[in-house]
Design a protein around this motif. Structure first.
Motif, PDB file in Angstrom:
ATOM      1  N   LEU A   1       0.839  -1.194   0.000  1.00  0.00           N
ATOM      2  CA  LEU A   1       0.000   0.000   0.000  1.00  0.00           C
ATOM      3  C   LEU A   1       0.875   1.245   0.000  1.00  0.00           C
ATOM      4  N   PRO A   2       0.396   2.360  -0.525  1.00  0.00           N
ATOM      5  CA  PRO A   2       1.159   3.607  -0.463  1.00  0.00           C
ATOM      6  C   PRO A   2       1.421   4.023   0.984  1.00  0.00           C
ATOM      7  N   GLY A   3       2.555   4.681   1.176  1.00  0.00           N
ATOM      8  CA  GLY A   3       2.904   5.180   2.505  1.00  0.00           C
ATOM      9  C   GLY A   3       4.372   4.995   2.814  1.00  0.00           C
ATOM     10  N   ALA A   4       4.745   5.303   4.036  1.00  0.00           N
ATOM     11  CA  ALA A   4       6.132   5.177   4.477  1.00  0.00           C
ATOM     12  C   ALA A   4       6.520   3.713   4.593  1.00  0.00           C
ATOM     13  N   ALA A   5       7.746   3.413   4.212  1.00  0.00           N
ATOM     14  CA  ALA A   5       8.229   2.033   4.221  1.00  0.00           C
ATOM     15  C   ALA A   5       9.741   2.045   4.424  1.00  0.00           C
ATOM     16  N   ARG A   6      10.328   0.857   4.472  1.00  0.00           N
ATOM     17  CA  ARG A   6      11.781   0.742   4.673  1.00  0.00           C
ATOM     18  C   ARG A   6      12.371  -0.198   3.642  1.00  0.00           C
ATOM     19  N   TRP A   7      13.448   0.239   3.022  1.00  0.00           N
ATOM     20  CA  TRP A   7      14.139  -0.519   1.975  1.00  0.00           C
ATOM     21  C   TRP A   7      14.809  -1.746   2.574  1.00  0.00           C
ATOM     22  N   ASN A   8      14.724  -2.864   1.867  1.00  0.00           N
ATOM     23  CA  ASN A   8      15.323  -4.113   2.321  1.00  0.00           C
ATOM     24  C   ASN A   8      16.351  -4.576   1.304  1.00  0.00           C
ATOM     25  N   GLN A   9      17.616  -4.347   1.608  1.00  0.00           N
ATOM     26  CA  GLN A   9      18.671  -4.727   0.678  1.00  0.00           C
ATOM     27  C   GLN A   9      18.877  -6.241   0.614  1.00  0.00           C
ATOM     28  N   TYR A  10      18.301  -6.983   1.563  1.00  0.00           N
ATOM     29  CA  TYR A  10      18.491  -8.436   1.580  1.00  0.00           C
ATOM     30  C   TYR A  10      17.587  -9.134   0.564  1.00  0.00           C
ATOM     31  N   TYR A  11      16.600  -8.412  -0.002  1.00  0.00           N
ATOM     32  CA  TYR A  11      15.619  -8.930  -0.943  1.00  0.00           C
ATOM     33  C   TYR A  11      14.621  -9.845  -0.242  1.00  0.00           C
ATOM     34  N   TYR A  12      15.109 -10.876   0.430  1.00  0.00           N
ATOM     35  CA  TYR A  12      14.242 -11.800   1.155  1.00  0.00           C
ATOM     36  C   TYR A  12      13.985 -11.278   2.576  1.00  0.00           C
ATOM     37  N   ALA A  13      12.891 -11.752   3.163  1.00  0.00           N
ATOM     38  CA  ALA A  13      12.577 -11.432   4.559  1.00  0.00           C
ATOM     39  C   ALA A  13      12.027 -12.681   5.232  1.00  0.00           C
ATOM     40  N   GLY A  14      12.393 -12.872   6.469  1.00  0.00           N
ATOM     41  CA  GLY A  14      11.918 -14.039   7.208  1.00  0.00           C
ATOM     42  C   GLY A  14      13.065 -14.958   7.555  1.00  0.00           C
ATOM     43  N   ASP A  15      12.794 -16.248   7.592  1.00  0.00           N
ATOM     44  CA  ASP A  15      13.824 -17.239   7.882  1.00  0.00           C
ATOM     45  C   ASP A  15      14.012 -18.133   6.658  1.00  0.00           C
ATOM     46  N   PRO A  16      14.945 -19.071   6.681  1.00  0.00           N
ATOM     47  CA  PRO A  16      15.184 -19.886   5.479  1.00  0.00           C
ATOM     48  C   PRO A  16      13.951 -20.627   4.971  1.00  0.00           C
ATOM     49  N   THR A  17      13.075 -21.045   5.867  1.00  0.00           N
ATOM     50  CA  THR A  17      11.883 -21.784   5.445  1.00  0.00           C
ATOM     51  C   THR A  17      10.837 -20.857   4.847  1.00  0.00           C
ATOM     52  N   SER A  18      10.523 -19.763   5.553  1.00  0.00           N
ATOM     53  CA  SER A  18       9.477 -18.868   5.066  1.00  0.00           C
ATOM     54  C   SER A  18       9.916 -18.090   3.827  1.00  0.00           C
ATOM     55  N   ALA A  19      11.200 -17.735   3.743  1.00  0.00           N
ATOM     56  CA  ALA A  19      11.682 -16.910   2.635  1.00  0.00           C
ATOM     57  C   ALA A  19      12.103 -17.728   1.421  1.00  0.00           C
TER      58      ALA A  19
END
Length: 408
Positions: free
Chosen positions: A115-133
């Motif tokens: 959704l539009p609004g403030a957010a944070r850039w994630n240079q790792y591309y993936y988020a979570g743990d090895p199973t979820s990501a």
């Protein structure tokens, strides 16, 4: 007032002025040094999502959002996450100076809503743990360390277990998610992986001072994890590090008796000379380099370190691996972008020139700090795969072609 008295008063005033200037300089230097070793617990939003469509997203242009590659975006204070790919269009302010917009491919919404609004850039591309990501099975461990239990992911390989294990170490202020990009390569090569938190991470144990040692203390946490791998059947180790994680691993291989079990290092955007990095950071923060250097000397001084708050002296000279290049004894794959905005690539280049017999150097451009994989994942994974096959004597990759890392 006679001449002798006027001279005495003038001398006293000069002494007070010089003393005040010295005190002010010391305060600035100590503040700079303290910022270097203080973990950032809260990371503010740093990107604005302007519009979201079915297959594209419009972001406010910034130095991060206009760079090619694959990245993630955290929304709703980290509760949501989506991933973006190719830059489709940039209009106005393409240098991130304000007012610009960048349209990027929307690859996936992993959680929450885009959704539009403030957010944070994630240079790792993936988020979570090895199973979820990544869809890779993993085990959550607590490995006993010097200052407390270290949370650790254990990711088994595809196929039969290998006696070569990997330990992956993230950088300063990062999280274990930084290592997710490397796990598919190691998984396909049949290498079990351990991804630990270390002291003073958000999810790791705190030391007495709760400050970073810039590698001077954290290497002992890597040693604890390496000992765990050896106890579980590893006969040799590969260590992989990003940014300060590289500095930590270089200290581990120089100071731990377990270094004899390490077969190779893979370093991405590593700190191999803290003085060079922190001179660069001082200039970026508007701190005179000489005052920045004074702050770094305070870290090593028995009295000065009390002004900074570190538990023991931190001597950055022992972490200058350009100066110590002749002491390298292990093969190193070193990946570093010339456009790294946080850790300049100059020391990595000099180390590679000093030890071409041991260092395989993979230069690049465009990528910002530790984002070489993001800009060209196929090249990054091919370089790591070829290096490990050659160095470790591994057979052909039994899995997917390089660049085919997992995802949701």
């Amino acid at each position: 007032m006679n001449g002798r008295r006027r001279a005495a008063v003038g001398a006293a005033a000069t002494t007070l002025a010089l003393g005040g200037a010295a005190a002010a300089a010391t305060a600035v230097a100590a503040s700079f040094a303290r910022a270097v070793v203080t973990p950032r617990r809260h990371k503010p939003d740093d990107v604005e999502v302007l519009q979201v469509g079915p297959r594209r997203v419009v972001l406010a242009a910034s130095p991060d959002t206009v760079v090619p590659g694959r990245y993630g975006v955290w929304t709703d204070a980290g509760r949501g996450h989506f991933r973006v790919g190719d830059v489709l269009e940039v209009t106005g302010g393409a240098d991130g100076g304000g007012g610009g917009r960048v349209v990027r491919e929307l690859l996936a919404v992993d959680s929450g809503a885009a959704l539009p609004g403030a957010a944070r850039w994630n240079q790792y591309y993936y988020a979570g743990d090895p199973t979820s990501a990544l869809g890779l099975p993993h085990e959550d461990l607590l490995v006993p360390g010097e200052v407390g239990d270290l949370p650790c992911w254990c990711v088994p390989p595809a196929g039969e277990p290998s006696d070569t294990w990997a330990v992956l170490v993230h950088g300063r202020g990062a999280t274990r998610e930084e290592a997710l990009r490397a796990l598919p390569v190691l998984h396909r090569l049949g290498i079990p992986s351990l991804v630990p938190a270390y002291r003073n991470d958000a999810d790791g144990p705190a030391s007495a001072a709760a400050l970073y040692g810039l590698g001077d203390t954290e290497w002992q946490d890597v040693e604890a994890v390496a000992r765990h791998a050896l106890a579980r059947g590893a006969r040799r180790l590969v260590v992989v590090g990003w940014s300060m994680g590289g500095a930590i691993l270089l200290q581990f291989t120089a100071r731990s008796p377990l270094a004899e079990d390490v077969a190779a290092l893979v370093l991405d955007g590593p700190v191999v000379d803290w003085y060079d990095v922190l001179d660069h950071q001082a200039r970026q923060r508007g701190v005179p380099v000489r005052l920045g250097r004074y702050g770094l000397r305070l870290l090593a001084h028995p009295l000065g370190r009390r002004l900074v708050g570190v538990e023991g002296p931190v001597d950055l000279r022992t972490m200058d691996w350009v100066r110590r290049a002749e002491e390298l004894v292990l093969p190193v794959l070193l990946l570093h972008s010339d456009d790294d905005d946080y850790v300049p690539s100059g020391p990595s280049q000099r180390l590679a020139r000093a030890r071409p017999d041991l260092v395989t150097y993979v230069p690049s451009t465009t990528a910002r700090h530790t984002k070489e994989w993001n800009v060209d994942p196929e090249r990054w994974e091919s370089a790591v795969t070829d290096f490990l096959r050659s160095t470790l004597g591994l057979g052909a990759d039994p899995g997917a072609a390089p660049g085919a890392g997992g995802g949701r």
